[in-house]
Design a protein around this motif. Structure first.
Motif, PDB file in Angstrom:
ATOM      1  N   ILE A  14      -3.413   8.551   1.051  1.00  0.00           N
ATOM      2  CA  ILE A  14      -4.748   8.394   0.485  1.00  0.00           C
ATOM      3  C   ILE A  14      -5.008   9.387  -0.649  1.00  0.00           C
ATOM      4  N   ARG A  43      -3.250   8.145  -3.732  1.00  0.00           N
ATOM      5  CA  ARG A  43      -3.908   6.951  -4.254  1.00  0.00           C
ATOM      6  C   ARG A  43      -5.179   7.314  -5.030  1.00  0.00           C
ATOM      7  N   ARG A  44      -5.960   8.226  -4.475  1.00  0.00           N
ATOM      8  CA  ARG A  44      -7.210   8.606  -5.139  1.00  0.00           C
ATOM      9  C   ARG A  44      -6.940   9.419  -6.402  1.00  0.00           C
ATOM     10  N   THR A  52     -10.031  -1.823  -0.942  1.00  0.00           N
ATOM     11  CA  THR A  52      -9.558  -0.436  -0.848  1.00  0.00           C
ATOM     12  C   THR A  52     -10.028   0.362  -2.050  1.00  0.00           C
ATOM     13  N   ASP A  73     -12.390   3.736  -1.841  1.00  0.00           N
ATOM     14  CA  ASP A  73     -11.966   5.017  -2.405  1.00  0.00           C
ATOM     15  C   ASP A  73     -12.929   5.488  -3.486  1.00  0.00           C
ATOM     16  N   CYS A 113      -8.807  13.598   3.858  1.00  0.00           N
ATOM     17  CA  CYS A 113      -7.467  13.499   3.261  1.00  0.00           C
ATOM     18  C   CYS A 113      -6.412  14.178   4.130  1.00  0.00           C
TER      19      CYS A 113
END
Length: 280
Positions: free
Chosen positions: A3, A6-7, A35, A39, A245
């Motif tokens: 995560i 990805r962010r 998703t 986010d 996270c």
């Protein structure tokens, strides 16, 4: 994809392109639009992005992606304004932040962690109150190399000539007193240490070490990858607590150093995951 990674990629896309729709972000990262929306909602709430109709854009109010206010037209001296939270209120300075709620437990954890370090090796220290307390206890070690991204850890070691300090570069994240971001992560890729000492805001058997800060998470993952042994330092207030996270999965934690007030059920489950739990 984790995560935090990805962010981070979402933030890079927005800042590279200025404005991006949900569909464009989903296509760019090969993830679902739901998703992306989830986010981005978290990133907007953290003040890292600005919501627009149908998408998102870079933060406003003269701030960069790290939440640091940039000089504006009214800043004749060019001096930065105090950083603000997502409601526009000034963030507290270090002197204004709450006093340490667990000073004795923290010092006990730091003392035990120091006993794990072998003189003549290289270790990595992440940011945090407990890792800084550990740094202050390294004066008795005759020879050591410390790699860190923490300003406070560096300050704690600056007067110790027997300690070689490698301070990696990057973007300063004032809220945690450390440098983070792609530059930091790239610098850490070429480094290796016998041990890495990390702290965060939560430790559970299901997710391991976690932090609410997406930038810190990605950098902590790079620190983790650079250490042969991963040592997590967490007082009892962090044990059983989970945050946004993941930084170190439980199967990558070699040693957890905590105190005798930690939740015994969580510690039992961590031991079942193969973590060497030490009680300071």
């Amino acid at each position: 994809m984790l995560i935090a990674e990805r962010r981070r990629l979402l933030l890079e896309q927005v800042h590279d392109r200025g404005y991006v729709s949900f569909r464009e972000l989903a296509d760019a990262l090969d993830i679902s639009e739901s998703t992306v929306r989830r986010d981005l909602r978290s990133l907007v709430e953290e003040g890292l992005l600005t919501a627009t109709r149908g998408g998102v854009g870079p933060v406003r109010r003269g701030q960069d992606a790290a939440g640091v206010a940039a000089p504006g037209p009214g800043d004749a001296t060019g001096a930065p304004r105090p950083a603000a939270d997502r409601h526009g209120a000034a963030r507290p300075t270090p002197a204004e932040r709450p006093a340490d709620p667990v000073p004795h437990h923290r010092e006990a954890i730091a003392a035990h962690a120091a006993s794990l370090i072998v003189p003549g090796t290289a270790v990595l220290l992440g940011p945090g109150r407990t890792t800084t307390a550990l740094a202050r206890r390294l004066a008795g070690i005759e020879q050591l190399t410390v790699v860190t991204n923490s300003v406070a850890v560096t300050q704690a070691l600056i007067d110790l000539p027997q300690i070689d300090v490698v301070l990696v570069g990057g973007a300063l994240r004032r809220s945690i007193g450390a440098v983070v971001g792609p530059i930091t992560e790239q610098a850490l890729q070429g480094l290796r240490g016998a041990q890495v000492f990390l702290s965060g805001e939560g430790v559970t058997a299901e997710r391991g070490l976690t932090t609410p800060n997406v930038f810190a998470a990605a950098t902590d993952q790079a620190l983790m990858a650079a250490g042969r042994q991963v040592v997590v330092l967490a007082d009892h207030t962090k044990i059983g607590h989970d945050t946004m996270c993941q930084t170190v999965p439980s199967d990558r934690i070699d040693v957890l150093v905590t105190d005798d007030a930690a939740d015994p059920d969580t510690l039992r489950r961590l031991r079942a995951e193969g973590v060497d739990v030490r009680i300071a």
